[in-house]
Design a protein around this motif. Sequence first.
Motif, PDB file in Angstrom:
ATOM      1  N   UNK A 229      -4.781   9.961   3.999  1.00 59.40           N
ATOM      2  CA  UNK A 229      -3.487   9.319   4.272  1.00 59.40           C
ATOM      3  C   UNK A 229      -3.361   8.919   5.742  1.00 59.40           C
ATOM      4  N   UNK A 230      -3.653   9.791   6.709  1.00 58.29           N
ATOM      5  CA  UNK A 230      -3.512   9.380   8.115  1.00 58.29           C
ATOM      6  C   UNK A 230      -4.393   8.182   8.488  1.00 58.29           C
ATOM      7  N   UNK A 231      -5.612   8.146   7.993  1.00 58.43           N
ATOM      8  CA  UNK A 231      -6.501   7.011   8.296  1.00 58.43           C
ATOM      9  C   UNK A 231      -5.948   5.722   7.698  1.00 58.43           C
ATOM     10  N   UNK A 232      -5.414   5.808   6.490  1.00 63.83           N
ATOM     11  CA  UNK A 232      -4.844   4.612   5.851  1.00 63.83           C
ATOM     12  C   UNK A 232      -3.590   4.140   6.578  1.00 63.83           C
ATOM     13  N   UNK A 233      -2.796   5.080   7.081  1.00 68.43           N
ATOM     14  CA  UNK A 233      -1.617   4.706   7.881  1.00 68.43           C
ATOM     15  C   UNK A 233      -2.061   3.972   9.147  1.00 68.43           C
ATOM     16  N   UNK A 234      -3.109   4.473   9.771  1.00 70.25           N
ATOM     17  CA  UNK A 234      -3.644   3.826  10.974  1.00 70.25           C
ATOM     18  C   UNK A 234      -4.181   2.431  10.636  1.00 70.25           C
ATOM     19  N   UNK A 235      -4.912   2.325   9.541  1.00 70.90           N
ATOM     20  CA  UNK A 235      -5.439   1.014   9.116  1.00 70.90           C
ATOM     21  C   UNK A 235      -4.302   0.022   8.884  1.00 70.90           C
TER      22      UNK A 235
ATOM     23  N   UNK B 292       0.917   9.313  -3.101  1.00 75.81           N
ATOM     24  CA  UNK B 292       1.343   9.879  -4.388  1.00 75.81           C
ATOM     25  C   UNK B 292       0.368  10.957  -4.861  1.00 75.81           C
ATOM     26  N   UNK B 293      -0.925  10.680  -4.772  1.00 73.17           N
ATOM     27  CA  UNK B 293      -1.920  11.668  -5.194  1.00 73.17           C
ATOM     28  C   UNK B 293      -1.893  12.898  -4.293  1.00 73.17           C
ATOM     29  N   UNK B 294      -1.639  12.698  -3.011  1.00 74.55           N
ATOM     30  CA  UNK B 294      -1.585  13.825  -2.078  1.00 74.55           C
ATOM     31  C   UNK B 294      -0.435  14.770  -2.405  1.00 74.55           C
ATOM     32  N   UNK B 295       0.602  14.252  -3.024  1.00 75.11           N
ATOM     33  CA  UNK B 295       1.737  15.120  -3.359  1.00 75.11           C
ATOM     34  C   UNK B 295       1.780  15.518  -4.833  1.00 75.11           C
ATOM     35  N   UNK B 296       1.163  14.720  -5.723  1.00 78.59           N
ATOM     36  CA  UNK B 296       1.342  14.984  -7.152  1.00 78.59           C
ATOM     37  C   UNK B 296       0.069  15.259  -7.947  1.00 78.59           C
ATOM     38  N   UNK B 297      -1.096  15.106  -7.349  1.00 76.33           N
ATOM     39  CA  UNK B 297      -2.335  15.315  -8.119  1.00 76.33           C
ATOM     40  C   UNK B 297      -2.373  16.733  -8.664  1.00 76.33           C
TER      41      UNK B 297
END
Length: 192
Positions: free
Chosen positions: A172-178, A154-159
């Motif tokens: 975001x990519x690291x969190x998706x991997x986690x 959300x922050x990546x698109x709306x901040x």
Amino acid sequence: MSATRLTRHALVACAALFATGALAQSSYPPAPTGDKSSERRMENRLASEDRDFLENASQAGQVEIEGSRLAEEKATSAEVKTFAKQMIEDHTKAHRELVTLATRKGFTLPDEGSIMQRTELTALKAVSGETFDKMYASRIGVNAHEKTLELFREAASKAKDPEIKAYAAKYVPALEKHLGMARTLRDRVGKE
């Protein structure tokens, strides 16, 4: 020109110069001074959604780190311990970067997770053995990463602040991997 008229023109000119200088100065954020009132003024320049993101991202990261430290101590599964070690490394790095960003923005991050997050940690502390492994994989691994990933997307698109937006997008990519790793871990320790 009379002295009175000359004085009046000089006063008007000085007032105009003063007003212009005051306006120009107010367009720049004050430098952090350690003064809490100036930090609050800088903090208030951030959109409320951006302040919420900084706070929530900090809390989520701290809970991941603390929960994973518990897993390094209490987990019975080597796979859980390996996952926990990776989470500590990755989330500590991201949190350090978040602290630097928040400091630049004049925002003071919370020292600990929310009440609900601290309750999760307390529940983890109360269990051991395979129960701990399953609870950690499910609650800290999967559930916490699902919420954190949603927050960062959300922050990546709306901040509103471009640096905050870039920070969120970067992780975001690291969190998706986690999250993928956590789901695999949950499936494995749930079957043991």
